[in-house]
Write an enzyme that holds these catalytic residues in place. Structure first.
Site, PDB file in Angstrom:
ATOM      1  N   SER A  53       7.547   2.950   2.094  1.00 51.55           N
ATOM      2  CA  SER A  53       7.866   4.125   2.925  1.00 51.55           C
ATOM      3  C   SER A  53       8.374   5.287   2.076  1.00 51.55           C
ATOM      4  O   SER A  53       8.001   6.443   2.288  1.00 51.55           O
ATOM      5  CB  SER A  53       8.926   3.753   3.966  1.00 51.55           C
ATOM      6  OG  SER A  53       8.371   2.843   4.886  1.00 51.55           O
ATOM      7  N   GLU A  69       0.843  -1.220   0.000  1.00 54.46           N
ATOM      8  CA  GLU A  69       0.000   0.000   0.000  1.00 54.46           C
ATOM      9  C   GLU A  69       0.872   1.263   0.000  1.00 54.46           C
ATOM     10  O   GLU A  69       0.574   2.246   0.672  1.00 54.46           O
ATOM     11  CB  GLU A  69      -0.993  -0.016   1.168  1.00 54.46           C
ATOM     12  CG  GLU A  69      -2.052  -1.096   0.950  1.00 54.46           C
ATOM     13  CD  GLU A  69      -3.173  -1.057   1.959  1.00 54.46           C
ATOM     14  OE1 GLU A  69      -3.647   0.044   2.274  1.00 54.46           O
ATOM     15  OE2 GLU A  69      -3.575  -2.150   2.416  1.00 54.46           O
TER      16      GLU A  69
END
Ligand SMILES: Cc1cc2nc3c(=O)[nH]c(=O)nc-3n(C[C@H](O)[C@H](O)[C@H](O)COP(=O)(O)OP(=O)(O)OC[C@H]3O[C@@H](n4cnc5c(N)ncnc54)[C@H](O)[C@@H]3O)c2cc1C
Length: 382
Positions: free
Chosen positions: A367, A364
């Protein structure tokens, strides 16, 4: 019992505190699940969560349309993750998989939500491809118009619930424009002719995961969610909601690591006293506690902002996901360190958390992608 003082923060209403208590009670009585066969365990978890009404926040009731309550999603994910990563996964995927239908589906498509909320149907979200993970706009899978139908061709990979899902929301190139402007979303049942599981993928914290393929798979045009060319917008709006919930899961893992460590350092005797008496250990505990609280503030700030009517929470959700997942990794690493050899013993709770947290910094939006999003939003003054 884990620290619950955050529930008195002004982000929450009484209904959230009641929900947190219900999930806590259910989790204490039912988790962790037996992970021996992850497919069977996930099916069972979805069915049990559904029977107990705990999947209700993953999708609006089709008969009473209402927005998704992100605080409820986050509270449930945090609690389940604290008890069992697979239970959090089973819950989260019902929300993410059904997310595009909840947000953009028509009445017929929304009828599936009754089944995903009750745990009678399992959902999956199929966006990533081998060459378009972080680079979502580069999707190669095609959906070609053919009379009243679309023909789906191509592959998706890293699809959670791949192999056990009943429905997949699939993003494919329909070509209304270049890059992100030429994608559309489709609601695809698992029994579609031309659809197959190409490969099952094993990861360090096992859950159902697969590469899936479509070969001249025909769906009616009515399978499209939203309008032609809206696929990228639908994917991003869905991720806007669920990114903060990934942060909540990381928070649950971190809280558990802190709880386990507190017990450990209080009871482990060495150098004539408990480990907790050593100042370097206290410094580690202080850093862990600070990271947990700061992550909670960012996660519930993002959730509260969305629930209070913000159209998008791109910056808040990216900050919550980035901070909570990165700091949870560090909190868990400290937990492993303070457990000594037991921390790396297979099957120990902190060893499991060490494996569970890793993928959350990749999926998703990795970072680094969250940093790009935050920088863009900050520089544009959004
Ligand atoms: C356990 C698991 C479950 C998943 N479930 C799903 C699912 O259900 N549905 C789905 O569609 N996908 C799913 N994914 C796919 C996931 O979203 C992708 O793995 C992720 O987007 C990264 O894509 P990639 O693996 O192709 O890595 P790449 O895109 O090749 O990126 C590799 C690395 O490059 C770095 N990077 C990327 N972009 C930038 C940048 N802009 N600047 C600097 N560095 C950068 C990051 O460190 C990143 O991790 C899942 C992945 C995992 C591991």
């Amino acid at each position: 019992m884990s620290d619950q003082t955050f529930l008195s923060w002004p982000f929450f209403e009484d209904r959230h505190r009641a929900l947190a208590e219900t999930v806590e009670r259910w989790s204490a009585a039912n988790l962790p699940a037996n992970h021996g066969d992850v497919d069977a365990a996930c099916r069972d978890l979805v069915a049990r969560l559904g029977r107990h009404g705990l999947l209700a926040p993953t999708a609006p009731d089709p008969s009473v349309p209402s927005p998704l309550d992100v605080r409820s999603l986050c509270l449930i994910r945090e609690t389940l993750a604290r008890y069992d990563g697979l239970a959090d996964f089973a819950f989260a995927m019902q929300g993410l998989g059904a997310g595009p239908i909840s947000l953009f589906g028509n009445a017929e498509q929304r009828s599936w939500l009754k089944l995903t909320r009750s745990g009678e149907a399992i959902a999956a979200f199929a966006l990533s491809e081998r060459k378009s993970g972080s680079d979502v706009a580069n999707i190669a899978m095609t959906a070609t118009r053919d009379g009243d139908d679309y023909i789906l061709d191509g592959e998706k990979t890293w699809i959670s619930n791949g192999g056990i899902a009943d429905i997949y929301v699939v993003f494919a190139r329909t070509g209304e424009g270049p890059g992100a402007k030429g994608l559309s979303a489709f609601l695809v049942p698992a029994d579609l002719s031309g659809f197959a599981i190409a490969e099952r993928i094993e990861v360090i914290a096992p859950h159902p995961l697969a590469r899936i393929k479509f070969e001249r798979a025909r769906v009616p045009a009515s399978a499209m969610i939203g309008a032609p060319g809206e696929g990228f917008k639908i994917a991003m709006a869905t991720l806007d909601i669920f990114r903060a919930t990934v942060g909540a899961a990381a928070l649950g893992f971190a809280r558990r690591a802190l709880d386990e460590t507190i017990t450990r350092v209080r009871t482990r005797e060495m150098f004539g006293g408990p480990l907790a008496d050593l100042q370097m250990v206290q410094a580690a505990i202080a850093e862990m506690a600070l990271d947990v609280d700061a992550a909670a503030l960012l996660v519930y700030r993002a959730a509260w902002t969305k629930d209070n009517g913000a159209a998008r929470v791109t910056r808040e959700a990216a900050m919550a996901k980035l901070y909570a997942t990165d700091r949870a990794q560090d909190v868990i690493d400290k937990a492993v360190q303070l457990h000594g050899g037991d921390g790396v013993r297979r099957g120990h709770i902190v060893e499991r958390l060490y494996r569970e947290i890793r993928a959350l910094r990749i999926y998703e939006g990795a970072s680094e992608v969250q940093k790009v999003v935050i920088a863009r939003q900050t520089l544009s003054g959004a």
